[in-house]
Design a protein around this motif. Structure first.
Motif, PDB file in Angstrom:
ATOM      1  N   PHE A   1       2.243  -2.018  -1.078  1.00  9.75           N
ATOM      2  CA  PHE A   1       0.843  -1.779  -1.448  1.00  9.75           C
ATOM      3  C   PHE A   1       0.224  -3.154  -1.648  1.00  9.75           C
ATOM      4  CE2 PHE A   1       0.698   2.653  -1.833  1.00  9.75           C
ATOM      5  CZ  PHE A   1       1.566   3.186  -2.762  1.00  9.75           C
TER       6      PHE A   1
ATOM      7  N   ASN B   1       5.263   0.439  -2.382  1.00  4.65           N
ATOM      8  CA  ASN B   1       5.284   1.863  -2.046  1.00  4.65           C
ATOM      9  C   ASN B   1       6.742   2.239  -1.798  1.00  4.65           C
ATOM     10  OD1 ASN B   1       4.556   4.406  -1.263  1.00  4.65           O
ATOM     11  ND2 ASN B   1       3.274   3.779   0.449  1.00  4.65           N
TER      12      ASN B   1
ATOM     13  N   ARG C   1      10.230   4.304   3.673  1.00  5.73           N
ATOM     14  CA  ARG C   1       9.681   5.591   4.090  1.00  5.73           C
ATOM     15  C   ARG C   1      10.779   6.466   4.708  1.00  5.73           C
ATOM     16  NH1 ARG C   1       4.222   4.831   3.716  1.00  5.73           N
ATOM     17  NH2 ARG C   1       3.753   6.796   4.772  1.00  5.73           N
TER      18      ARG C   1
ATOM     19  N   GLY D   1      -4.730   6.517  -4.042  1.00  4.91           N
ATOM     20  CA  GLY D   1      -4.527   7.797  -3.356  1.00  4.91           C
ATOM     21  C   GLY D   1      -3.469   8.672  -3.983  1.00  4.91           C
TER      22      GLY D   1
ATOM     23  N   PHE E   1      -4.040  10.212   3.706  1.00  2.00           N
ATOM     24  CA  PHE E   1      -3.058  10.775   2.781  1.00  2.00           C
ATOM     25  C   PHE E   1      -3.583  12.019   2.066  1.00  2.00           C
ATOM     26  CE2 PHE E   1       0.730  10.779   0.400  1.00  2.00           C
ATOM     27  CZ  PHE E   1       0.418  11.135  -0.900  1.00  2.00           C
TER      28      PHE E   1
ATOM     29  N   MET F   1       0.509   7.444   8.906  1.00  2.00           N
ATOM     30  CA  MET F   1      -0.681   6.753   8.429  1.00  2.00           C
ATOM     31  C   MET F   1      -1.518   6.354   9.648  1.00  2.00           C
ATOM     32  SD  MET F   1       0.864   4.402   5.333  1.00  2.00           S
ATOM     33  CE  MET F   1       2.294   3.802   6.205  1.00  2.00           C
TER      34      MET F   1
ATOM     35  N   SER G   1      -1.772   1.241   0.954  1.00  2.00           N
ATOM     36  CA  SER G   1      -0.607   0.818   1.718  1.00  2.00           C
ATOM     37  C   SER G   1      -1.095  -0.194   2.733  1.00  2.00           C
ATOM     38  CB  SER G   1       0.001   2.015   2.460  1.00  2.00           C
ATOM     39  OG  SER G   1       0.561   2.912   1.536  1.00  2.00           O
TER      40      SER G   1
END
Ligand code: TK8
Length: 333
Positions: free
Chosen positions: A241, A150, A153, A38, A197, A176, A95
């Motif tokens: 991921f 990833n 966040r 993505g 995403f 998400m 993810s």
């Protein structure tokens, strides 16, 4: 009689030729992997997939060819997982959050503030506990190879400086497609929206959502700073991921090529983590030149941790308390 002998000899010669050619073809059979992600072609994820591609093509002497597609060209995380299940695509790297509808146990990684550091995350992901989660994917026709990163966040928004959970009250935050992420932002009083995403940038550009949360590298390399003015280093979830391959394709690979793919996956995991950590550090600094980046004090971050605590109790059963305990125990080793 003579004619019969000549005819038999001709048939034998023809069969031998076909057999030799067949053996030749078998030895030269090539396997094509279509791999989709993505993130775009500036991301650490894309560079790591190219690293994987080059390793596999070199070590297999061209018997495996990997075609890489970025920026959700082949669909979003969920759609590409479904394509692997149908045998229409060979690899992807979602993810873990959008994986939860497929395998609920992956929700353990959506527990806010679960991993105090990347070192603890690596310890768990590369342990027997992590391997059990990868192996669970075989129940849905997918082989989980390794965990990539990833990262932590962080919240961005186009609305205001955020320093406390009350600052996100009513904020339309894109999350998400995962119930735990929705509930975590609801616990803080936000108004979250689940979204693939690939739709996120235009949703922020059109003001459909006020904010989103992603690691610094994604925020910078996907140009989110063009449509977001404020960032806060909430670090509320560590996102792995999963580099995965269609089970049906994996089963068709000869054992030596399976070994090459697995070896390249492990090498690319270590490459990916190094690169991703460098990017996340580097791009947080670059974002300070184009956004207002709020760095929370430990006391301020503790307020966010307190605000999202209800998520643990609500999802312990769905994830499995024993898995949560195993993860926590692994971290303490
Ligand atoms: C990319 C996504 C992305 C994730 C998200 O395929 O959806 O916000 O953080 O990295 O998996």
């Amino acid at each position: 009689m003579r004619k019969t002998i000549v005819a038999v000899l001709l048939v034998l010669l023809l069969a031998a030729g076909l057999f030799a050619e067949g053996r030749q073809e078998g030895a030269e059979e090539t396997y094509k992997i279509t791999a989709g992600i993505g993130l775009n072609d500036k991301s650490a994820q894309y560079e790591s997939l190219i690293y994987f591609k080059e390793l596999v093509e070199k070590e297999s002497a061209g018997r495996i060819i990997v075609d890489v597609y970025h920026s959700s060209q082949l669909g979003d995380d969920r759609e590409m997982m479904e394509a692997l299940q149908r045998g229409e695509q060979e690899m992807t790297c979602p993810s873990t959050a959008p994986m939860v509808p497929f395998v609920p146990e992956y929700g353990v990684f959506d527990l806010p503030f679960l991993f105090p550091s990347e070192a603890e995350a690596d310890k768990v992901l590369d342990s027997a506990v992590g391997q059990q989660l990868l192996d669970k994917l075989s129940d849905i026709g997918i082989k989980g190879l390794v965990f990539w990163e990833n990262g932590y966040r962080n919240l961005t928004n186009s609305y205001q400086t955020v320093r406390t959970p009350t600052d996100v009250k009513g904020m339309r935050v894109r999350t998400m497609e995962n119930p735990m992420h929705l509930d975590a932002w609801r616990a803080m009083g936000a108004n979250p929206t689940p979204m693939a995403f690939g739709e996120l940038f235009s949703a922020m550009q059109q003001g459909v959502v006020d904010g989103q949360e992603n690691p610094w590298g994604t925020i910078y390399l996907q140009n989110f700073f063009e449509v977001q003015d404020y960032a806060t280093d909430t670090g509320h979830v560590y996102s792995p991921f999963v580099l995965m391959i269609a089970q049906s394709f994996w089963d068709r690979l000869p054992a030596d090529l399976q070994g090459i793919v697995m070896d390249a996956a492990v090498k690319s995991r270590d490459h990916n983590r190094d690169l991703n950590r460098r990017y996340n550090k580097e791009y947080m600094e670059k974002l300070k030149d184009v956004m207002e980046v709020t760095v929370l004090t430990p006391a301020e971050k503790a307020e966010f941790q307190k605000a999202v605590q209800p998520v643990y109790a609500k999802y312990a059963d769905t994830i499995g308390q024993s898995l949560i305990d195993d993860v926590l125990a692994e971290m303490k080793k």
